[in-house]
Design a protein around this motif. Structure first.
Motif, PDB file in Angstrom:
ATOM      1  N   ARG A  84       0.825  -1.215   0.000  1.00 39.79           N
ATOM      2  CA  ARG A  84       0.000   0.000   0.000  1.00 39.79           C
ATOM      3  C   ARG A  84       0.857   1.263   0.000  1.00 39.79           C
ATOM      4  O   ARG A  84       0.463   2.288  -0.545  1.00 39.79           O
ATOM      5  CB  ARG A  84      -0.924   0.026   1.225  1.00 39.79           C
ATOM      6  CG  ARG A  84      -2.076  -0.916   1.120  1.00 39.79           C
ATOM      7  CD  ARG A  84      -3.167  -0.687   2.160  1.00 39.79           C
ATOM      8  NE  ARG A  84      -2.807   0.051   3.332  1.00 39.79           N
ATOM      9  CZ  ARG A  84      -2.916  -0.393   4.575  1.00 39.79           C
ATOM     10  NH1 ARG A  84      -3.353  -1.605   4.810  1.00 39.79           N
ATOM     11  NH2 ARG A  84      -2.588   0.370   5.590  1.00 39.79           N
ATOM     12  N   ILE A  85       2.026   1.195   0.617  1.00 41.62           N
ATOM     13  CA  ILE A  85       2.888   2.368   0.734  1.00 41.62           C
ATOM     14  C   ILE A  85       3.738   2.570  -0.508  1.00 41.62           C
ATOM     15  O   ILE A  85       3.910   3.693  -0.971  1.00 41.62           O
ATOM     16  CB  ILE A  85       3.801   2.235   1.971  1.00 41.62           C
ATOM     17  CG1 ILE A  85       2.963   2.229   3.243  1.00 41.62           C
ATOM     18  CG2 ILE A  85       4.849   3.350   2.001  1.00 41.62           C
ATOM     19  CD1 ILE A  85       3.738   1.849   4.484  1.00 41.62           C
ATOM     20  N   MET A  86       4.268   1.479  -1.037  1.00 42.86           N
ATOM     21  CA  MET A  86       5.273   1.566  -2.103  1.00 42.86           C
ATOM     22  C   MET A  86       4.709   2.073  -3.421  1.00 42.86           C
ATOM     23  O   MET A  86       3.536   1.906  -3.714  1.00 42.86           O
ATOM     24  CB  MET A  86       5.916   0.202  -2.321  1.00 42.86           C
ATOM     25  CG  MET A  86       6.769  -0.238  -1.147  1.00 42.86           C
ATOM     26  SD  MET A  86       7.468  -1.867  -1.355  1.00 42.86           S
ATOM     27  CE  MET A  86       8.540  -1.608  -2.754  1.00 42.86           C
ATOM     28  N   SER A  87       5.601   2.671  -4.176  1.00 42.58           N
ATOM     29  CA  SER A  87       5.275   3.138  -5.517  1.00 42.58           C
ATOM     30  C   SER A  87       6.111   2.300  -6.487  1.00 42.58           C
ATOM     31  O   SER A  87       7.266   2.627  -6.749  1.00 42.58           O
ATOM     32  CB  SER A  87       5.624   4.620  -5.633  1.00 42.58           C
ATOM     33  OG  SER A  87       5.403   5.067  -6.952  1.00 42.58           O
ATOM     34  N   GLY A  88       5.538   1.218  -6.964  1.00 47.38           N
ATOM     35  CA  GLY A  88       6.281   0.332  -7.857  1.00 47.38           C
ATOM     36  C   GLY A  88       7.274  -0.516  -7.100  1.00 47.38           C
ATOM     37  O   GLY A  88       7.207  -0.663  -5.890  1.00 47.38           O
ATOM     38  N   GLY A  89       8.235  -1.071  -7.829  1.00 52.13           N
ATOM     39  CA  GLY A  89       9.218  -1.957  -7.224  1.00 52.13           C
ATOM     40  C   GLY A  89      10.450  -1.208  -6.774  1.00 52.13           C
ATOM     41  O   GLY A  89      10.591  -0.010  -6.963  1.00 52.13           O
ATOM     42  N   GLY A  90      11.352  -1.951  -6.208  1.00 51.73           N
ATOM     43  CA  GLY A  90      12.622  -1.397  -5.774  1.00 51.73           C
ATOM     44  C   GLY A  90      12.637  -1.061  -4.304  1.00 51.73           C
ATOM     45  O   GLY A  90      11.679  -0.506  -3.779  1.00 51.73           O
TER      46      GLY A  90
END
Length: 143
Positions: A84-90
């Motif tokens: 929910r927090i992340m923006s895409g991978g990495g």
């Protein structure tokens, strides 16, 4: 030997954990109006370990994160929250949330960040939060 073990345990408990869990941090940010800074990472990611064990603690010791509520989310242990927090991978991802009149605004930094980059992100969010809190609501005078 027991004395050394007890001394270590007392020292660790006196220092305490400098990070709140996500739900506690969110509640604190909501109640205080402070921006919330979240580090999403894993234990197997070298860049995450650098952020978690070196860069963030230096900022905390210097008092540079006192204007925000800080927490960490382990993406392996808490995948739903991390997603929910992340923006895409990495990894790592550093998310800064700031409460506005229109809801929460989020800014994301991906990868290892320098202390100065994090400090700039935090300073801008704190200044924007204070500015919004200091705005006076002008109400029309009824006759």
């Amino acid at each position: 030997m027991l004395g050394i073990t007890m001394a270590i345990l007392l020292q660790v408990s006196a220092v305490g954990d400098s990070t709140a869990d996500y739900n506690t941090a969110f509640k604190d940010a909501s109640e205080t109006g402070k921006p919330m800074l979240v580090l999403v990472g894993t234990d197997w990611c070298p860049a995450c370990v650098t952020m978690k064990q070196s860069i963030i603690p230096r900022l905390q010791r210097a008092g540079r994160l006192s204007g925000v509520v800080y927490t960490e989310v382990d993406a392996d242990a808490q995948p739903r929250i991390a997603h929910r927090i992340m923006s895409g991978g990495g990894y790592p991802q550093l998310a800064l949330y700031r409460k506005t009149k229109d809801g929460w605004r989020r800014q994301i930094l991906v990868g290892v960040q320098s202390e100065s980059t994090i400090q700039t992100l935090v300073d801008r969010a704190v200044a924007a939060q204070e500015s919004e809190a200091n705005k006076l609501e002008v109400l029309p005078i009824s006759q």
